[in-house]
Design an enzyme around this catalytic site. Structure first.
Site, mmCIF file in Angstrom:
data_model
loop_
_atom_site.group_PDB
_atom_site.id
_atom_site.type_symbol
_atom_site.label_atom_id
_atom_site.label_comp_id
_atom_site.label_asym_id
_atom_site.label_seq_id
_atom_site.Cartn_x
_atom_site.Cartn_y
_atom_site.Cartn_z
ATOM 1 N N SER A 129 -3.095 -4.593 0.242
ATOM 2 C CA SER A 129 -3.502 -5.244 1.479
ATOM 3 C C SER A 129 -3.318 -4.339 2.700
ATOM 4 O O SER A 129 -3.825 -3.236 2.695
ATOM 5 C CB SER A 129 -2.700 -6.544 1.607
ATOM 6 O OG SER A 129 -3.402 -7.433 2.384
ATOM 7 N N LYS A 160 -4.428 -0.364 3.004
ATOM 8 C CA LYS A 160 -5.099 0.369 4.095
ATOM 9 C C LYS A 160 -4.236 1.593 4.416
ATOM 10 O O LYS A 160 -4.723 2.703 4.620
ATOM 11 C CB LYS A 160 -5.214 -0.508 5.351
ATOM 12 C CG LYS A 160 -5.851 -1.901 5.140
ATOM 13 C CD LYS A 160 -5.935 -2.693 6.461
ATOM 14 C CE LYS A 160 -5.839 -4.216 6.352
ATOM 15 N NZ LYS A 160 -6.835 -4.943 5.671
ATOM 16 N N HIS A 194 -5.502 -12.530 -4.149
ATOM 17 C CA HIS A 194 -4.943 -11.426 -3.388
ATOM 18 C C HIS A 194 -3.502 -11.114 -3.822
ATOM 19 O O HIS A 194 -2.595 -11.871 -3.486
ATOM 20 C CB HIS A 194 -4.978 -11.872 -1.916
ATOM 21 C CG HIS A 194 -4.660 -10.798 -0.950
ATOM 22 N ND1 HIS A 194 -5.531 -9.765 -0.684
ATOM 23 C CD2 HIS A 194 -3.570 -10.589 -0.181
ATOM 24 C CE1 HIS A 194 -4.994 -8.978 0.230
ATOM 25 N NE2 HIS A 194 -3.798 -9.453 0.556
HETATM 26 C C1 GTR Z 1 -4.298 -10.647 6.255
HETATM 27 C C2 GTR Z 1 -5.233 -9.676 6.893
HETATM 28 C C3 GTR Z 1 -5.731 -8.724 5.872
HETATM 29 C C4 GTR Z 1 -4.630 -8.186 4.990
HETATM 30 C C5 GTR Z 1 -3.516 -9.178 4.727
HETATM 31 C C6 GTR Z 1 -2.187 -8.587 4.267
HETATM 32 O O1 GTR Z 1 -3.892 -11.650 7.078
HETATM 33 O O2 GTR Z 1 -6.277 -10.382 7.483
HETATM 34 O O3 GTR Z 1 -6.449 -7.689 6.480
HETATM 35 O O4 GTR Z 1 -4.150 -7.009 5.458
HETATM 36 O O5 GTR Z 1 -3.190 -9.924 5.820
HETATM 37 O O6 GTR Z 1 -1.863 -7.453 4.544
HETATM 38 O O7 GTR Z 1 -1.452 -9.316 3.620
#
Ligand code: GTR
Length: 427
Positions: free
Chosen positions: A265, A269, A406
């Site tokens: 996540s 990045k 996720h």
């Molecule tokens: C979310 C965000 C994503 C992702 C995620 C995370 O809220 O919108 O881009 O990075 O968090 O890192 O858990």
């Protein structure tokens, strides 16, 4: 056949409802877009050789990402580290691993800020060849969340209030010990012959918008007035990974030429940006990194540039906000980030229910980065179609979209291990 169809129908609304409302999750509504040309210099000249890529086009693209997306490391940021081993065991995880906890002081020995790195190495491999290849990455909740071993202390720093692991009032506690073991699969890695080195991302920069008063930013004068093209949190976390790499180069039991950097996540990045800025990372792996990670921004599918900048204004450099709702004006898109890894192996993982992160857009970045790998005579992602669920594909660019949501789990790690073994030429 009928059952599969029914199951798909039942799954669809759940998937969509689980994601923030008001964003596009409909492939037919993805706007038409034109991407910046990957293999063309800003002067308009075509990039036809490896030399032109390495000496001219790669630096141009890296610079565009620094200036418009992640931000550059300010000139006053020093990179000296002092490492102190805090704890060590030659017989961890029931005897299969060497455990080492090392504190990396970023300013001066004994002072904040410091990164506590938790390292597990496969004992057999170290005994047989002196050193082991490793995976490295930052974790969300602290090193104690990655393992159940009680020798790994709970950190006393700012913590994200995550009810899933029981953190509240911005403090971590014993209750989250081992809460993220499935995300890290330490024993699977050790049994496969790999080590793991992880650190808590909040050691480098606590994840909230505080105008750079804490973490690594607070150490340098530049934080008092950051320029619009200077680092946000993602770039500072990536910088922290590079300091960890500095340490790996000094630890004789770590095969520093075989370090795969990974993250989930926002930390996916981060892994991608670390791999772009620092070519010492031999393999780069992103799990569900989505917007500002592996997903193409111009598709505006799921999370958008405007949404990410609004909710997380501290992640990117201020210049990135100029592209809120104006993705088509960005001088880069995320396939160019993947191309910055070339010719090193890079793996992009998606999850079918994680539509917020745009699985197809993550695949597209890999597919569209492939021509740069071809310049190096390496196969990129190979196929044109977004693959079916749980079907890993690719050559030097690997990709899968696993079932589920996720997260990073055993399935993801099984693929990363296979990929790393193949590219590191390990048995
Ligand atoms: C979310 C965000 C994503 C992702 C995620 C995370 O809220 O919108 O881009 O990075 O968090 O890192 O858990």
């Amino acid at each position: 056949m009928k059952n599969i169809y029914l199951a798909a129908l039942l799954l669809l609304p759940v998937t969509i409802l689980a994601q923030p409302a008001g964003f596009n999750y409909d492939e037919s509504k993805v706007p038409d877009y034109e991407l910046p040309v990957l293999l063309e210099l800003e002067s308009g000249k075509a990039v036809q050789t490896v030399e032109m890529w390495k000496e001219l086009r790669r630096p141009e693209i890296l610079e565009l990402f620094r200036k418009h997306v992640y931000g550059r490391v300010p000139a006053d940021v020093g990179t000296g580290i002092f490492s102190v081993v805090q704890e060590e065991s030659a017989s961890a995880l029931g005897g299969i691993a060497i455990r080492r906890q090392v504190r990396l002081y970023l300013k001066a020995q004994g002072e904040e800020p410091f990164i506590d790195v938790l390292i597990y190495l496969p004992k057999k491999v170290v005994e047989a060849s002196g050193k082991a290849p490793i995976f490295t990455g930052l974790n969300f909740n602290g090193n104690h969340s990655v393992t159940t071993e009680k020798e790994v202390p709970v950190h006393g720093k700012w913590a994200r209030n995550d009810p899933r692991v029981g953190h509240k009032d911005n403090r971590a506690n014993e209750g989250s010990r081992g809460a993220n073991v499935s995300r890290w699969q330490v024993e699977m890695l050790i049994n496969a012959g790999f080590g793991i080195a992880t650190a808590y991302y909040g050691d480098i920069d606590p994840d909230y918008d505080d105008q750079w008063k804490n973490g690594i930013h607070s150490v340098f004068a530049s934080s008092k007035k950051l320029k619009a093209d200077e680092w946000g949190s993602i770039a500072s976390w990536a910088w922290g990974l590079s300091r960890m790499m500095d340490y790996f180069e000094m630890d004789e039991q770590i095969d520093h030429q075989r370090v795969a950097v990974t993250g989930l996540s926002r930390l996916g990045k981060t892994a991608l940006w670390a791999g772009a800025e620092d070519e010492r990372f031999a393999i780069v792996i992103s799990t569900d990194s989505g917007c500002g990670g592996a997903a193409l921004s111009r598709r505006r599918y799921g999370e958008t540039v405007k949404r990410i900048n609004n909710v997380f204004p501290h992640w990117f450099c201020d210049n990135f906000q100029k592209y809120d709702d104006l993705e088509h004006q960005l001088p880069v898109d995320q396939h160019m980030l993947i191309a910055l890894m070339a010719p090193r192996p890079v793996y992009i993982a998606s999850a079918i229910e994680d539509v917020w992160a745009d699985p197809k857009g993550e695949f597209e970045s890999g597919r569209l980065a492939s021509p740069v790998y071809e310049l190096f005579k390496k196969p990129g992602i190979i196929q044109q179609q977004h693959p079916r669920v749980n079907t890993p594909v690719g050559g030097t660019i690997g990709y899968h979209m696993r079932s589920g949501d996720h997260d990073a789990n055993a399935y993801d790690w099984q693929q990363y291990i296979k990929f790393a073994k193949r590219h590191f030429a390990l048995p």
